[in-house]
Design a protein around this motif. Structure first.
Motif, PDB file in Angstrom:
ATOM      1  N   ARG A  85     -15.925 -52.361  11.426  1.00 20.08           N
ATOM      2  CA  ARG A  85     -16.822 -53.009  10.462  1.00 20.08           C
ATOM      3  C   ARG A  85     -16.776 -52.341   9.088  1.00 20.08           C
ATOM      4  NH1 ARG A  85     -20.374 -53.855  15.126  1.00 20.08           N
ATOM      5  NH2 ARG A  85     -20.915 -56.078  15.252  1.00 20.08           N
ATOM      6  N   ARG A  86     -16.363 -51.099   9.049  1.00 14.95           N
ATOM      7  CA  ARG A  86     -16.322 -50.352   7.793  1.00 14.95           C
ATOM      8  C   ARG A  86     -14.909 -50.294   7.210  1.00 14.95           C
ATOM      9  NH1 ARG A  86     -20.723 -47.184   6.944  1.00 14.95           N
ATOM     10  NH2 ARG A  86     -19.536 -45.489   5.967  1.00 14.95           N
ATOM     11  N   MET A  87     -13.951 -50.958   7.850  1.00 13.26           N
ATOM     12  CA  MET A  87     -12.568 -50.949   7.376  1.00 13.26           C
ATOM     13  C   MET A  87     -12.317 -52.117   6.432  1.00 13.26           C
ATOM     14  SD  MET A  87     -10.482 -50.019  10.876  1.00 13.26           S
ATOM     15  CE  MET A  87     -10.681 -48.444  11.701  1.00 13.26           C
ATOM     16  N   THR A  88     -11.391 -51.918   5.510  1.00  8.61           N
ATOM     17  CA  THR A  88     -10.972 -52.992   4.610  1.00  8.61           C
ATOM     18  C   THR A  88      -9.517 -53.389   4.846  1.00  8.61           C
ATOM     19  OG1 THR A  88     -10.396 -51.369   2.903  1.00  8.61           O
ATOM     20  CG2 THR A  88     -12.613 -52.316   2.816  1.00  8.61           C
ATOM     21  N   SER A  89      -8.800 -52.622   5.673  1.00 13.22           N
ATOM     22  CA  SER A  89      -7.385 -52.898   5.955  1.00 13.22           C
ATOM     23  C   SER A  89      -7.248 -53.588   7.314  1.00 13.22           C
ATOM     24  CB  SER A  89      -6.583 -51.593   5.962  1.00 13.22           C
ATOM     25  OG  SER A  89      -5.316 -51.784   6.555  1.00 13.22           O
ATOM     26  N   ALA A  90      -6.614 -54.756   7.304  1.00 14.75           N
ATOM     27  CA  ALA A  90      -6.398 -55.474   8.562  1.00 14.75           C
ATOM     28  C   ALA A  90      -5.498 -54.677   9.507  1.00 14.75           C
ATOM     29  CB  ALA A  90      -5.786 -56.849   8.285  1.00 14.75           C
ATOM     30  N   ASP A  91      -4.507 -53.976   8.960  1.00 12.19           N
ATOM     31  CA  ASP A  91      -3.599 -53.190   9.798  1.00 12.19           C
ATOM     32  C   ASP A  91      -4.343 -52.058  10.496  1.00 12.19           C
ATOM     33  OD1 ASP A  91      -1.462 -54.767   9.294  1.00 12.19           O
ATOM     34  OD2 ASP A  91      -0.374 -53.333   8.041  1.00 12.19           O
TER      35      ASP A  91
ATOM     36  N   GLU B 100     -19.315 -57.588  22.602  1.00 10.68           N
ATOM     37  CA  GLU B 100     -20.013 -56.602  21.768  1.00 10.68           C
ATOM     38  C   GLU B 100     -20.098 -57.072  20.329  1.00 10.68           C
ATOM     39  OE1 GLU B 100     -21.898 -53.528  20.037  1.00 10.68           O
ATOM     40  OE2 GLU B 100     -21.725 -53.854  22.207  1.00 10.68           O
ATOM     41  N   LEU B 101     -19.022 -57.654  19.816  1.00  3.83           N
ATOM     42  CA  LEU B 101     -19.035 -58.143  18.439  1.00  3.83           C
ATOM     43  C   LEU B 101     -20.065 -59.259  18.284  1.00  3.83           C
ATOM     44  CD1 LEU B 101     -17.686 -57.847  15.656  1.00  3.83           C
ATOM     45  CD2 LEU B 101     -16.112 -59.665  16.332  1.00  3.83           C
ATOM     46  N   ALA B 102     -20.143 -60.142  19.269  1.00  2.00           N
ATOM     47  CA  ALA B 102     -21.095 -61.254  19.205  1.00  2.00           C
ATOM     48  C   ALA B 102     -22.537 -60.763  19.267  1.00  2.00           C
ATOM     49  CB  ALA B 102     -20.826 -62.230  20.348  1.00  2.00           C
ATOM     50  N   ALA B 103     -22.769 -59.670  19.987  1.00  2.00           N
ATOM     51  CA  ALA B 103     -24.129 -59.158  20.156  1.00  2.00           C
ATOM     52  C   ALA B 103     -24.617 -58.376  18.947  1.00  2.00           C
ATOM     53  CB  ALA B 103     -24.205 -58.271  21.399  1.00  2.00           C
ATOM     54  N   GLY B 104     -23.707 -57.894  18.126  1.00  2.00           N
ATOM     55  CA  GLY B 104     -24.075 -57.033  17.008  1.00  2.00           C
ATOM     56  C   GLY B 104     -24.357 -57.788  15.735  1.00  2.00           C
ATOM     57  N   SER B 105     -24.556 -57.026  14.682  1.00  2.00           N
ATOM     58  CA  SER B 105     -24.836 -57.590  13.367  1.00  2.00           C
ATOM     59  C   SER B 105     -23.606 -58.307  12.814  1.00  2.00           C
ATOM     60  CB  SER B 105     -25.253 -56.462  12.416  1.00  2.00           C
ATOM     61  OG  SER B 105     -25.297 -56.921  11.080  1.00  2.00           O
ATOM     62  N   ASP B 106     -23.851 -59.321  11.967  1.00  2.00           N
ATOM     63  CA  ASP B 106     -22.751 -60.016  11.307  1.00  2.00           C
ATOM     64  C   ASP B 106     -22.186 -59.214  10.139  1.00  2.00           C
ATOM     65  OD1 ASP B 106     -22.836 -62.188  12.979  1.00  2.00           O
ATOM     66  OD2 ASP B 106     -24.182 -63.346  11.714  1.00  2.00           O
ATOM     67  N   ARG B 107     -22.894 -58.181   9.714  1.00  2.00           N
ATOM     68  CA  ARG B 107     -22.447 -57.387   8.573  1.00  2.00           C
ATOM     69  C   ARG B 107     -21.127 -56.689   8.895  1.00  2.00           C
ATOM     70  NH1 ARG B 107     -26.642 -53.132   7.476  1.00  2.00           N
ATOM     71  NH2 ARG B 107     -25.590 -52.144   9.230  1.00  2.00           N
ATOM     72  N   GLY B 108     -20.123 -56.966   8.086  1.00  2.00           N
ATOM     73  CA  GLY B 108     -18.817 -56.346   8.263  1.00  2.00           C
ATOM     74  C   GLY B 108     -18.017 -56.868   9.439  1.00  2.00           C
TER      75      GLY B 108
END
Length: 288
Positions: free
Chosen positions: A115-121, A144-152
């Motif tokens: 969530r804190r990354m800006t590089s797709a690689d 886990e992604l679905a359960a968490g915040s949408d931020r990032g």
């Protein structure tokens, strides 16, 4: 100890140092990553957990990140300071012990990092490493992604979508994109190849069915052990024994030598066209 004694030892030229508010390291050298993580947990509180790249390091992954990322319950207040990023959360997970460190579960840790990354690689690398090592499943990451915040979440959501399409490594994703630019026959990816009697032979990274040609992206760095690499070599030997034309490239060649990759694939295709097609078939495949 008396506050004055602590203050004297942590002063200029002292043998200790204050690493965080209320946390003292009993030496004056550069704190190790583990010591910084322990200090961050002490600062966060008894139920604080490492997450993100800090937790991934504790799990044994080499993923860049200098700050300590700490989860604390939403009812507690801590100020981010020095190298510590504090995240208050309503979804405080159950911790997992990694030695003396308390960590978030691997799914939460890697997605908090992504969530804190800006590089797709970098995001692909982080997610494929935890999947390849068998620490979690693709479905667990999606949940886990679905359960968490949408931020990032946009970048890890995109990468998980790519991985759901059955691409098992960052190298395979690059190979697919590269191949689409070549004027060669349609290739399917990750098919199950069987003999004329139905015996399983291999699941190559790429396959041109009309001439029974396989494309393998091979690097020890993309296997988690020497045993995995040996299995790859034996898989290739089985294909060659069945008359399958096999073209192999390293991941670095995809980005550094795309023209050579295309030329070698074209040469392999021409060789395959020049011999009788062996009696092998696709059992299942994904067409690209």
């Amino acid at each position: 100890m008396a506050r004055s004694s602590i203050a004297r030892r942590c002063g200029n030229g002292g043998v200790w140092q204050r690493i965080l508010p209320g946390v003292v390291v009993l030496h004056n050298g550069h704190p190790s990553q583990r010591q910084r993580s322990i200090a961050a947990l002490l600062y966060g509180g008894d139920d604080a957990l490492l997450t993100g790249t800090s937790a991934l390091a504790a799990y044994g992954f080499e993923i860049a990140g200098s700050n300590a990322h700490v989860l604390i319950p939403h009812t507690r207040s801590r100020t981010p300071t020095a190298f510590v990023h504090i995240e208050r959360t309503w979804r405080m997970p159950n911790g997992a012990k990694r030695g003396s460190l308390r960590c978030a579960p691997i799914e939460r840790a890697v997605l908090d990092a992504c969530r804190r990354m800006t590089s797709a690689d970098l995001c692909r690398t982080a997610l494929t490493r935890v999947l390849q090592r068998g620490d979690t499943s693709l479905q667990a990451l999606v949940d886990e992604l679905a359960a968490g915040s949408d931020r990032g979440s946009a970048l890890p959501r995109t990468v998980l979508g790519e991985l759901s399409a059955n691409a098992h490594s960052i190298a395979e994703l690059r190979a697919r994109k590269l191949y689409r630019g070549f004027r060669l026959p349609t290739m399917v990816h990750n098919p199950d190849i069987v003999s004329g009697t139905g015996e399983f032979i291999a699941r190559p990274d790429g396959w041109i069915d009309s001439v029974a040609m396989a494309w393998e992206i091979d690097s020890l760095a993309h296997h988690m052990s020497v045993r995995d690499h040996v299995a790859t070599v034996r898989r290739r030997e089985r294909m060659l024994a069945c008359g399958i034309e096999v073209v192999t490239h390293l991941p670095t060649q995809l980005s550094d030598e795309p023209l050579l990759v295309e030329a070698q694939l074209r040469a392999g295709y021409e060789r395959a066209c020049g011999r009788p097609r062996p009696n092998v078939h696709i059992k299942s495949a994904e067409r690209m």
